[in-house]
Design an enzyme around this catalytic site. Structure first.
Site, short mmCIF file in Angstrom:
data_model
loop_
_atom_site.label_atom_id
_atom_site.label_comp_id
_atom_site.label_asym_id
_atom_site.label_seq_id
_atom_site.Cartn_x
_atom_site.Cartn_y
_atom_site.Cartn_z
CG ASP A 100 -0.28 -0.44 2.52
OD1 ASP A 100 0.96 -0.41 2.59
OD2 ASP A 100 -0.99 -0.81 3.46
CG ASP A 138 -8.69 -1.23 11.89
OD1 ASP A 138 -7.73 -1.95 11.53
OD2 ASP A 138 -9.10 -0.28 11.21
CG HIS A 175 -5.73 -2.36 8.97
ND1 HIS A 175 -5.87 -1.03 9.26
CD2 HIS A 175 -4.41 -2.63 9.17
CE1 HIS A 175 -4.71 -0.52 9.61
NE2 HIS A 175 -3.81 -1.47 9.56
CD GLU A 229 -8.49 0.97 7.86
OE1 GLU A 229 -8.43 0.00 8.65
OE2 GLU A 229 -7.84 2.01 8.04
P1 PGA Z 1 2.31 -1.11 12.67
O1 PGA Z 1 1.11 -1.13 11.61
O2 PGA Z 1 3.26 -2.16 12.24
O3 PGA Z 1 2.90 0.26 12.57
O4 PGA Z 1 1.68 -1.40 14.00
C1 PGA Z 1 0.60 -2.36 11.21
C2 PGA Z 1 -0.53 -2.17 10.23
O5 PGA Z 1 -1.28 -1.18 10.33
O6 PGA Z 1 -0.68 -3.03 9.35
#
Ligand code: PGA
Length: 259
Positions: A67, A136, A138, A143
């Protein structure tokens, strides 16, 4: 899903890196799906160490990132282009033309997303996809509510994600609201998938993803549909799993299992 639990973040990162190296040593021209965020920092650090000290070779590897934020130029310090270059690509021997990262500044998002999907296919599909998980639930920027068969597309970020990611930006209002992301369907087509998660703030999402029902409300739960997904956790991220003893038992018995 295979659940592999290690005491610390470092040991979790090393176990995941070992899995990546196994794929690269079997298939030197593997296509890898890459993740950003704070979770994979230790994994990338370990892969760089293996490259420097053990000659782990990336010269034939192709990568596709999951992404990118919409609106951030590639030079922006919080763009995923910048992150990947600084943290990983500039330390290994991957040819620049083999690196694919979604564009956050294209003038035609639908056409770009289709091109990205086509490029993955043209390269033979993703052999190993690396994933993190959001609080959350994802994966990539899929999302809650994202279809489990979704493809690469433009996505509006959830407020929770914007809040979680604001720690990387000087002002909370600077966090982009939109991103371009591979879909859950795109991710599930990878031949192998490893998801890594550490810290107590991921424990609830991890438990829902592994032990809860398959639901688009927790897109990581879609990994239950993948034939060989592996989840690497540190103790803190694993501390709400109700089947914890069972996962430890399976891992303990794995080396002696008939092949
Ligand atoms: P993070 O993000 O590794 O910064 O906790 C993980 C994600 O949102 O996939």
């Amino acid at each position: 899903m295979e659940v592999i639990i290690r005491p610390t973040y470092q040991e979790m990162s090393q176990a995941a890196a070992h899995e990546v190296a196994k794929v690269l040593n079997t298939k030197p021209n593997a296509v890898m799906g890459m993740a950003t965020g704070s979770t994979p920092l230790g994994l990338y650090q370990e892969l760089v160490r293996m490259h420097v000290e053990e000659a782990l070779d990336f010269s034939q590897v192709t990568t596709f990132n999951l992404d990118e934020y919409v609106g951030l130029p590639v030079t922006h310090p919080q763009s995923y282009h910048h992150f990947m270059h600084e943290i990983f690509f500039r330390h290994i021997n991957i040819p620049p033309q083999n690196i694919y990262i979604p564009s956050g500044t294209t003038s035609n998002y639908p056409a770009f997303c289709q091109w990205y999907e086509d490029s993955i296919q043209r390269c033979g599909g993703i052999d190993l996809q690396i994933l993190g998980i959001g609080t959350d639930g994802h994966i990539a920027f899929n999302e809650p509510g994202s279809s489990l068969s979704s493809r690469t597309r433009l996505k509006t970020l959830a407020k929770q994600t914007i809040e979680d990611n604001s720690r990387f930006f000087e002002h909370p209002g600077e966090v982009p609201v939109y991103a371009i992301t591979m879909g859950v369907g795109t991710i599930l087509e990878a031949k192998e998938i490893i998801l890594i998660a550490n810290g107590a703030n991921k424990a609830a999402a991890i438990t829902a993803a592994i032990e809860g029902p398959i639901t688009s409300m927790i897109t990581a739960s879609g990994l239950q549909l993948h034939p060989t997904a592996k989840v690497f956790l540190d103790h803190e991220a694993a501390n709400q799993l109700s089947m914890r003893e069972y996962y430890d038992w399976l891992e303990e018995k794995r080396p002696g299992a008939p092949r």
